[in-house]
Design a protein around this motif. Structure first.
Motif, PDB file in Angstrom:
ATOM      1  N   MET A   1       0.944  -1.216  -0.229  1.00 54.55           N
ATOM      2  CA  MET A   1       0.215   0.329  -0.216  1.00 54.55           C
ATOM      3  C   MET A   1       0.933   1.408   0.107  1.00 54.55           C
ATOM      4  SD  MET A   1      -3.732  -0.743   0.660  1.00 54.55           S
ATOM      5  CE  MET A   1      -4.047  -0.595   1.814  1.00 54.55           C
ATOM      6  N   LYS A   3       2.092   2.599  -2.184  1.00 51.79           N
ATOM      7  CA  LYS A   3       2.110   2.594  -3.778  1.00 51.79           C
ATOM      8  C   LYS A   3       1.527   4.693  -3.505  1.00 51.79           C
ATOM      9  CE  LYS A   3       4.317   0.480  -6.533  1.00 51.79           C
ATOM     10  NZ  LYS A   3       5.241   1.112  -7.540  1.00 51.79           N
ATOM     11  N   THR A   4       0.514   4.322  -2.643  1.00 54.55           N
ATOM     12  CA  THR A   4      -0.859   5.553  -2.276  1.00 54.55           C
ATOM     13  C   THR A   4       0.864   6.507  -2.089  1.00 54.55           C
ATOM     14  OG1 THR A   4      -0.425   4.992   0.015  1.00 54.55           O
ATOM     15  CG2 THR A   4      -2.222   4.677  -1.074  1.00 54.55           C
ATOM     16  N   TRP A  11       0.878   5.996 -12.290  1.00 57.31           N
ATOM     17  CA  TRP A  11       0.998   4.073 -11.428  1.00 57.31           C
ATOM     18  C   TRP A  11       0.601   3.854 -13.099  1.00 57.31           C
ATOM     19  CZ3 TRP A  11      -3.220   3.137  -7.366  1.00 57.31           C
ATOM     20  CH2 TRP A  11      -2.495   3.050  -5.516  1.00 57.31           C
ATOM     21  N   TYR A  19      -2.324  -2.397  -5.570  1.00 59.42           N
ATOM     22  CA  TYR A  19      -2.881  -1.599  -4.459  1.00 59.42           C
ATOM     23  C   TYR A  19      -3.998  -2.078  -4.060  1.00 59.42           C
ATOM     24  CZ  TYR A  19      -6.164   1.448  -2.494  1.00 59.42           C
ATOM     25  OH  TYR A  19      -6.883   2.455  -1.522  1.00 59.42           O
TER      26      TYR A  19
END
Length: 83
Positions: A1, A3-4, A11, A19
């Motif tokens: 997570m 990546k947020t 992305w 995700y």
């Protein structure tokens, strides 16, 4: 997570699928990969796209849209307003 913290515009399809897998929706993550939803596409998604366009069950689709897609979109656009 983690990546947020990255810009959603960067992305890849794999990032989006990862995700949703990490968020507890591994079966539904396959639909995002199949439909080639990347970060840019995710930002453009509307409720109807998630509920009907991805061909996933209604329960998970509602949770994905309300708890994830809307939140990611809101966060992204709020950050853009700060620039």
């Amino acid at each position: 997570m983690e990546k947020t913290n990255q810009n959603l515009l960067q992305w890849t399809v794999a990032d989006v699928a990862s995700y949703f897998s990490a968020a507890g929706f591994p079966e539904q993550a396959v639909a995002f990969r199949t439909q080639e939803i990347d970060g840019k596409s995710l930002l453009l998604m509307q409720r109807s796209d998630v509920l009907t366009g991805l061909s996933i069950r209604l329960g998970p689709a509602l949770k994905i849209y309300e708890r994830h897609v809307k939140v990611l979109q809101r966060t992204h656009f709020l950050e853009c307003d700060d620039i």
